[in-house]
Design a protein around this motif. Sequence first.
Motif, short mmCIF file in Angstrom:
data_model
loop_
_atom_site.label_atom_id
_atom_site.label_comp_id
_atom_site.label_asym_id
_atom_site.label_seq_id
_atom_site.Cartn_x
_atom_site.Cartn_y
_atom_site.Cartn_z
N ALA A 58 0.90 -1.58 0.23
CA ALA A 58 -0.15 0.15 -0.25
C ALA A 58 1.40 1.38 0.22
N GLY A 59 1.99 1.33 -0.55
CA GLY A 59 3.21 2.44 -0.34
C GLY A 59 3.16 2.70 1.34
N LYS A 60 3.07 2.18 1.89
CA LYS A 60 3.51 2.61 3.08
C LYS A 60 4.35 1.84 4.54
N PRO A 61 5.17 2.43 5.36
CA PRO A 61 6.67 1.66 5.28
C PRO A 61 5.92 1.24 7.30
N ALA A 62 6.99 0.57 7.41
CA ALA A 62 6.62 -0.91 8.91
C ALA A 62 8.03 -0.85 9.31
N THR A 63 8.00 -1.23 10.31
CA THR A 63 8.72 -1.90 11.48
C THR A 63 8.65 -3.29 11.52
N LEU A 64 9.37 -3.93 11.69
CA LEU A 64 9.39 -5.43 12.13
C LEU A 64 10.80 -6.27 12.72
N ALA A 65 10.64 -6.58 13.68
CA ALA A 65 11.73 -8.11 14.08
C ALA A 65 13.18 -6.73 13.94
N GLY A 66 12.61 -5.41 14.58
CA GLY A 66 13.69 -5.33 14.51
C GLY A 66 14.49 -4.02 13.16
N LEU A 67 13.91 -4.59 12.26
CA LEU A 67 13.49 -3.82 11.01
C LEU A 67 13.52 -3.26 10.75
N LYS A 68 13.30 -1.54 9.75
CA LYS A 68 12.66 -0.17 9.31
C LYS A 68 12.35 -1.36 8.12
N LEU A 69 10.96 -1.16 7.37
CA LEU A 69 10.72 -1.18 6.17
C LEU A 69 9.95 -0.27 5.45
N GLU A 70 10.93 0.10 4.20
CA GLU A 70 10.39 1.25 3.21
C GLU A 70 8.96 0.29 2.26
N PRO A 71 8.92 1.44 1.34
CA PRO A 71 8.27 0.80 0.17
C PRO A 71 8.44 1.31 -0.75
N GLY A 72 8.94 0.66 -1.67
CA GLY A 72 9.46 0.82 -3.34
C GLY A 72 8.41 1.33 -4.56
N PRO A 73 8.80 0.51 -5.41
CA PRO A 73 10.02 -0.57 -5.49
C PRO A 73 10.98 0.05 -6.05
N PRO A 74 11.91 -1.07 -5.56
CA PRO A 74 11.64 -2.19 -4.47
C PRO A 74 11.62 -1.68 -3.27
N TRP A 75 10.97 -2.21 -1.89
CA TRP A 75 11.30 -2.46 -0.74
C TRP A 75 12.81 -2.27 -0.47
N LYS A 76 12.09 -1.56 0.70
CA LYS A 76 14.43 -1.20 1.44
C LYS A 76 14.18 -1.55 2.66
N LEU A 77 15.18 -2.81 3.06
CA LEU A 77 15.14 -2.80 4.56
C LEU A 77 16.35 -2.83 5.21
N SER A 78 16.32 -2.25 6.32
CA SER A 78 17.35 -1.49 7.61
C SER A 78 17.61 -1.92 9.31
N ALA A 79 18.52 -1.91 9.25
CA ALA A 79 17.89 -1.82 10.63
C ALA A 79 17.70 -0.65 11.03
N ALA A 80 16.15 -0.81 12.20
CA ALA A 80 15.38 0.02 12.45
C ALA A 80 16.75 0.98 14.10
N PRO A 81 16.62 2.12 13.44
CA PRO A 81 16.51 3.09 14.56
C PRO A 81 17.22 2.38 16.20
N ALA A 82 17.55 2.79 17.25
CA ALA A 82 16.82 2.42 18.06
C ALA A 82 16.14 4.08 18.96
N ARG A 83 15.13 2.85 19.94
CA ARG A 83 14.33 3.76 20.70
C ARG A 83 14.84 4.54 21.08
#
Length: 320
Positions: free
Chosen positions: A292-317
């Motif tokens: 749907a073009g929205k970012p998400a955070t899961l399992a300590g990773l930041k997920l960004e929409p694309g295409p392509p989707w981008k995965l990176s380490a989520a910043p520490a809280r």
Amino acid sequence: MTDALAPQADLVARFEADLSPLVAPGARLGIAVSGGPDSLALLLLAAAARPGQVEAATVDHRLRPESRAEAEFVAGICKRIDVTHAILPVDVGPGASLQAQARAARYRALGDWAIERDLAAVATAHHADDQAETLLMRLARGAGLGGLVGVRQARPLEAGIPVVRPLLGWRRAELAAIVAAAGITPIDDPANRDPRHDRSRFRFMLAEADWADAERLAASAKWLADADEALDWALQALVEKRIRPAGAGLTVDAEGVPRELQRRLLLAAFERMGAHRPRGPELDRARKALKAGKPATLAGLKLEPGPPWKLSAAPARRRK
């Protein structure tokens, strides 16, 4: 092994045909034996099929006063058939599900025992009726394909040692008949009939339902396992083409890929990033957000929409 305890030759040959694809002839095999009819039948079949190559262990969960005596009962049978036996006491910690805690403790103990005894694999007595119960339980929970596979024929235990299930093509009644023919009265664990446990309720339901056939349900689980294996095979080529390094993270090209393979591509990317495997519903929510073009955070990773989707380490809280 005495003739009085040995199963019929045709049953031993059938068991060896089921065991050979899982554990090579000549390899040392461990048997998990609780003392119930299923595991005792497994013990008798394995000892007859692989004489001198089998060891057994009974995990004492210490949840009932009778548990030590039951483990010693198994030790006595093993002595009669010349099988080395060990009693593995465990402590079951607190948790929401006593059965789940006991299962985790049991497999840890069996893994440590297998490593110590230099065993090639550990066999458990899961059979076709168990498989049918598992399939129904997971259907009721809305499981995906991976869950509907049910009890797998083999999976890793500890340090690469597999736990194997050579009896998935056998029925509960067949195994009970083997033990009865040997003149052994198996242990009756009342937990198997306790309606507080999911498996007990589904076992009763399956026994009472005239529409449910355990053998056919187990066959369906096998077809689902074949489909799961085929998807994993197809995934390998997609991983090489569609997952790419990008700085400190990864990109996942999921365009034009069916939904189930999108999920598996994400799981492969999580594994490459060293993130823990998320639960199915959590993963699907993240996948839907990305679509749907929205970012998400899961399992300590930041997920960004694309295409392509981008995965990176989520910043520490930040702590407030």
